[in-house]
Write a protein that holds these residues in place. Sequence first.
Motif, PDB file in Angstrom:
ATOM      1  N   ASP A  27      23.893 -32.721  20.644  1.00 31.55           N
ATOM      2  CA  ASP A  27      24.977 -32.078  19.913  1.00 31.55           C
ATOM      3  C   ASP A  27      26.169 -33.003  19.711  1.00 31.55           C
ATOM      4  O   ASP A  27      26.968 -32.798  18.802  1.00 31.55           O
ATOM      5  N   TYR A  28      26.252 -33.951  20.572  1.00 32.50           N
ATOM      6  CA  TYR A  28      27.389 -34.870  20.470  1.00 32.50           C
ATOM      7  C   TYR A  28      26.994 -36.228  21.065  1.00 32.50           C
ATOM      8  O   TYR A  28      26.048 -36.308  21.858  1.00 32.50           O
ATOM      9  N   GLY A  33      31.340 -35.140  17.858  1.00 38.49           N
ATOM     10  CA  GLY A  33      30.509 -33.977  17.529  1.00 38.49           C
ATOM     11  C   GLY A  33      30.424 -33.818  16.030  1.00 38.49           C
ATOM     12  O   GLY A  33      30.919 -34.656  15.277  1.00 38.49           O
ATOM     13  N   LYS A  34      29.802 -32.735  15.585  1.00 38.89           N
ATOM     14  CA  LYS A  34      29.630 -32.532  14.146  1.00 38.89           C
ATOM     15  C   LYS A  34      30.982 -32.374  13.467  1.00 38.89           C
ATOM     16  O   LYS A  34      31.216 -32.938  12.415  1.00 38.89           O
ATOM     17  N   ASN A  35      31.855 -31.577  14.086  1.00 35.42           N
ATOM     18  CA  ASN A  35      33.155 -31.362  13.451  1.00 35.42           C
ATOM     19  C   ASN A  35      34.323 -31.549  14.414  1.00 35.42           C
ATOM     20  O   ASN A  35      35.340 -30.899  14.304  1.00 35.42           O
ATOM     21  N   GLY A  79      35.647 -36.552   7.489  1.00 31.88           N
ATOM     22  CA  GLY A  79      34.718 -36.048   8.495  1.00 31.88           C
ATOM     23  C   GLY A  79      34.817 -36.763   9.831  1.00 31.88           C
ATOM     24  O   GLY A  79      35.505 -37.784   9.969  1.00 31.88           O
ATOM     25  N   ASP A 119      32.571 -38.496  11.659  1.00 28.75           N
ATOM     26  CA  ASP A 119      32.022 -39.849  11.806  1.00 28.75           C
ATOM     27  C   ASP A 119      32.992 -40.904  11.290  1.00 28.75           C
ATOM     28  O   ASP A 119      33.127 -41.974  11.874  1.00 28.75           O
ATOM     29  N   LEU A 132      24.305 -37.817  13.678  1.00 29.57           N
ATOM     30  CA  LEU A 132      25.717 -37.442  13.507  1.00 29.57           C
ATOM     31  C   LEU A 132      26.482 -38.435  12.634  1.00 29.57           C
ATOM     32  O   LEU A 132      27.583 -38.136  12.186  1.00 29.57           O
ATOM     33  N   SER A 149      26.684 -40.157   9.213  1.00 31.33           N
ATOM     34  CA  SER A 149      26.115 -40.010   7.866  1.00 31.33           C
ATOM     35  C   SER A 149      25.784 -41.379   7.287  1.00 31.33           C
ATOM     36  O   SER A 149      26.323 -42.397   7.728  1.00 31.33           O
TER      37      SER A 149
END
Lengths: 324, 324, 324, 324, 324
Positions: free
Chosen positions: A78-79, A106-108, A138, A140, A215, A217
Amino acid sequence: MIQCAFYLAPDGKFLDQLNMEQIKNFLATGKGLLWVDMENVTNEDAELLSNVFCFHSLAVEDCISKNIHPPKIDDFEDYLFIIVHGINYHIQSEVEETTELALFLGKNYVVTSHDVPMRSVSSMLDRIQRDGRLMRRGADFLAHDLIDALVDNIMPTIEEMDEKNDQLEAEALHEPKRETLMSIMELKRSILALTRVILPQREIVNRLSRGEYALISERAQIYYRNIYDHLVRIEMLTLGLRDMTESVLSTYLSSVSNRMNEVMKVLTLIATIFIPLTFVAGIYGMNFANMPELEWKYGYFIILIVMAVIGVSLAVYFRRRRWL
Amino acid sequence: MIQCAFYLAPDGKFLDQLNMEQIKNFLATGKGLLWVDMENVTNEDAELLSNVFCFHSLAVEDCISKNIHPPKIDDFEDYLFIIVHGINYHIQSEVEETTELALFLGKNYVVTSHDVPMRSVSSMLDRIQRDGRLMRRGADFLAHDLIDALVDNIMPTIEEMDEKNDQLEAEALHEPKRETLMSIMELKRSILALTRVILPQREIVNRLSRGEYALISERAQIYYRNIYDHLVRIEMLTLGLRDMTESVLSTYLSSVSNRMNEVMKVLTLIATIFIPLTFVAGIYGMNFANMPELEWKYGYFIILIVMAVIGVSLAVYFRRRRWL
Amino acid sequence: MIQCAFYLAPDGKFLDQLNMEQIKNFLATGKGLLWVDMENVTNEDAELLSNVFCFHSLAVEDCISKNIHPPKIDDFEDYLFIIVHGINYHIQSEVEETTELALFLGKNYVVTSHDVPMRSVSSMLDRIQRDGRLMRRGADFLAHDLIDALVDNIMPTIEEMDEKNDQLEAEALHEPKRETLMSIMELKRSILALTRVILPQREIVNRLSRGEYALISERAQIYYRNIYDHLVRIEMLTLGLRDMTESVLSTYLSSVSNRMNEVMKVLTLIATIFIPLTFVAGIYGMNFANMPELEWKYGYFIILIVMAVIGVSLAVYFRRRRWL
Amino acid sequence: MIQCAFYLAPDGKFLDQLNMEQIKNFLATGKGLLWVDMENVTNEDAELLSNVFCFHSLAVEDCISKNIHPPKIDDFEDYLFIIVHGINYHIQSEVEETTELALFLGKNYVVTSHDVPMRSVSSMLDRIQRDGRLMRRGADFLAHDLIDALVDNIMPTIEEMDEKNDQLEAEALHEPKRETLMSIMELKRSILALTRVILPQREIVNRLSRGEYALISERAQIYYRNIYDHLVRIEMLTLGLRDMTESVLSTYLSSVSNRMNEVMKVLTLIATIFIPLTFVAGIYGMNFANMPELEWKYGYFIILIVMAVIGVSLAVYFRRRRWL
Amino acid sequence: MIQCAFYLAPDGKFLDQLNMEQIKNFLATGKGLLWVDMENVTNEDAELLSNVFCFHSLAVEDCISKNIHPPKIDDFEDYLFIIVHGINYHIQSEVEETTELALFLGKNYVVTSHDVPMRSVSSMLDRIQRDGRLMRRGADFLAHDLIDALVDNIMPTIEEMDEKNDQLEAEALHEPKRETLMSIMELKRSILALTRVILPQREIVNRLSRGEYALISERAQIYYRNIYDHLVRIEMLTLGLRDMTESVLSTYLSSVSNRMNEVMKVLTLIATIFIPLTFVAGIYGMNFANMPELEWKYGYFIILIVMAVIGVSLAVYFRRRRWL
């Protein structure tokens, strides 16, 4: 201690200085982008990391502990938990020390943690506080911007080392002292220590840029590749610096032995010129009853001239053989 | 000699000091978790390992033999045979020596064997004796805790070496003796020996953390990864220490040659000042019949002044050229 | 600043000095082959690269920045971004510096960018200006020709270093001076710096020749392989050169200590011959009332002969033992 | 020359000293296990290898040739041709030399060949001659036993080198002579030579233990793995030994320069004390008409005391500065 | 220049000294085996290679060019282009130089090209001229025979270097001169140069023996493997030689400093013995009115004895402390 907590909503609304409740809410919705920066993580702060963000206890422990942690990435699906190193401007020690930035990606959200204030992080905080839209690319990209700033801040230190090296070279050449040697050894050690941090860091950024982690892009990978290129450049410069320090060390050693040799040579030459002359004087100091030269009217002056001739001839001979 | 044998049943019941019969029974049921620790394995103890646990004879032989065995993992499908090294606090030798912990890791048991008492193992034994529930996370976690304690115990030795290095640096700088050199060489050898043990150990822990072995659960792997990180840190510190020892060695060598040069320089200068003066005295010791200066009333005093002028000029000249 | 822009149409029509409009048109058609060379890229030039060619902003930034970029290939699918290094003939610095050539290789265009004039590029420009048909083999061959010229231009520098090395060896042997040491260290550093650029460059050309990139046709790969072979040869020569510099350094050090030893030896021998003689003279300079030799008629002459015998015997003895 | 030929039939019947005919017969049946050992293979023996066993001519040539062959495995499908090295106890040379054992391992035979008698092979021959059932585990185990004995025999040599090293250290410390240096260099070379043989051998045993060859059963692989562990241990010990030899070399060099410095220092100090005294004596040896001190009644004794004071003060001063 | 052109027809008919027409014909039929050897390829010879054999222009260029080409294999599907190095017996230079053999290996032809006469090639030519049937095993075996001869010819050079090393060791030990050092450095450089050629060559032969190329039959691969083994042996010998050269270098350096130390020590001791004696003589050379010893009847003889005692005591003391 939470230093800052920023939130950029998907509709472009920007919030800074979030409280704990807000952080929890935003995490629950899973929308927008959150950045929390912590300095000198205490056990209470660790609660937030463990309970709200649900980070693994080992990663949280790494944030709390004051030990040195070599650069690494741990992938918790997840992270990502990333540790990278920058230069510590706040410690004025002999050997250049590095500071760690621990980064949860993490994703966000991005959560950063460090033990001492970091120039790269605080400049980033300032810029985002002025314009929250810098976070719109974002999580990343936010992590990229932080690591990039960290790596860029290594360059001035290398330049400083380069200058110090030049200064030590001049010193080694013109007045080599014990302290010069100590400084050269220290500089060499600093460079080796830096190399040992840069190398694994390069490998980590390489892995981030290779699409190994979902994670990051594809668009961001190219930017991580750019950090990788910077690290390669830093490595090349560091290696060049190491060669130069080796060369300064040789200069120092040769300089010291050169000075010593010069002194010994000149002194030995002086002694060598006077020893035969003293012998001549010794001869005519002997008390033999029958020493015809002693009775000559100009014997003394002749001998003085003979001595002068011997002395000058020896000096000329030595100079000719380039010994003087 | 069996030191301890613990058993934690699935229902949380805890037994210590099991006898041979009980060990056999628990192994037969295949439930709960068993930890047997053996010190200084004799041929009789080996019976237990071979016949009750059915370990491979080669692994059992490694436990009995007093030779050094480099770190390794052997995978025998039903169990892993792991050899890891820790620091030996009980031998006060010149070169830091390591002690081996041999560890059999099965599905529901851990068997440890060592030749000398090990601090990490005994502290673990104490803690479990007080609270048997520390074993409840399973065999892989128990093995992890043991290896982790072993690795943590390496740190104090590194700090000790660091202190010793600082002390040797001061000694090398201020009063370099033969013994200083011997100590530096010894320290360097200790560090190299430590490096040679840490490196394969790191690789072994890496393999344990990569999911290569079914006996290590995914949850435990993250914890093994943590030991791996510790070993990387220890390696970095050891490399830094090696650089510092090199630097102390340079300091020593430069210190010794410096002192020698200083002595030779001062002494040669003294000789060089007196040699021309002695020559002058020699001249007026000659017995020529006609030496006008000898008849002058103040000839002697003039010559004394001339000599003083020559001596002082030479001294001043040498000082100006920074030779004195 | 755009230096040149060439276009070879599929029908063999050749245009040079294209303006911006023409470049845009040819790119739109996607036919023929275009080569644009830029020196010292400014922000305005960057517009062309970003907007007309649509290159990635990071690659364009690398062209603008004056920093050193280690050799690399970035694959942006539609085009490759390659950085290779050549020797800089225009800087007369101590340590040999390299210049970068940034090269965009697309299906039907090549864009080159460099900060200083490059001999390999300008000779290529001249040749194509005279005969546009040199471009007819396509973009991959055009890029090959450029990199090949670049690599070929490294050879003269290696030969120069080789000559310098020979000259330094003679100097080290016959009149070793401080400056000789400095020059040897510099040469060594130049060689190491060159090695560090050649190695990654070799790897890049290897990848270009292995069919990793679709933009390099199979026919062209063999030619890239040829550049690779050249780089291997350069590497071998550089390694040989490094060995020779090491050997010159040893020669220098041994030469310096040799000369010092020679001086000290001869001087010490002279002193050693005269010290016993002076002692003999000292004996007969004593004022004892009863010293029979002093009264002998030929005492003085006998002693002179005795002294000569002692002196000559010592000299002969020293020569026999090969000390003189 | 065939030394021994053993045959163990499937029914446990054991034959030794087979003749050529019997060997042919047993090979034809393909049952039981055959071990043929040859020393100093001649061209006639080679006939047996080529025609009866049908070994490849290149492998047979390696057996005949007296050259050194580095450790290797050649896989000829029906049989493996293995060359491993042991320590040669029969040559008393400066540098430790290794002896080769060439080993053909087939499904039901082992053929060994060596140029000089090998302790490991002959002890194996003796044991089997006494009890043929030692061969019952098959060809792969027989080969294992031979290689294991060979590797075990390396240990005593390492211990011997270790002792020699300790002895050289004491010698270097207390009475460094030219021969000491020669012995240290020799020992270092022996260790390097040993390392160069151990390393490829380790790799070979590793491949034998990894299941790469069908002729090695899974059960035997674990035993080959055990040899591998021994070789890793030997490697570690050898590396430790190399460090110690380096350290002895440093001790020697420092010891030699220390002794030289000590001599020079004491002698220079003696000279330095007497030079000013001789100057004083020179002053009162001058023949000036008017030198009042000469007429004093106790002038001579005062000057003697002054000289003593000067001499003692200098000696005290030198001792205080720790020069004496 | 075509040196030789051999053709062995499938029916065993053998032709030597073919003309161009015949070569063309045999190539067209594609039957039998053709070997063409060229020395010092000119542009006209290149025609044959390019037009008749249709070799790639880059490979042909490598044959013409007089540059050094590191060992390599290029696979052009229909044929392999191999460059291997041998020892050049015809150049008597300081550093051992290697000569290249370029070899085109096709299905039914071998074309060799070299710049200088090569012993291995000419002996092969002679043997085939006498008995054409040596070619009957096919092109891959013919290429093998050539490379094998080339590699075998490296051994004598290594033995020569070994002898030279022994001779230099004796020289370094008994009469170290400047030239000795130069020779040692040269030998070291030759060895390093040889290593740098052997290593890639070994890799190339390894690839030929691994079945990577369809043109090498499985039967031939075992023979190529044999060459590989030879190269491994040569490498091991070269590494051992390198160690020995290092050791000779140490011997030289220690020998030089030893001789210097010996000279200085003896001379300093002589000076040290006479300086106190001269001081005593100086005392009795003083002109004090009241010096009772001067009036003693045997004063002079007593002092002579005193001096002798002092001198002998010092000499004995120095010898006891092992300084003399």
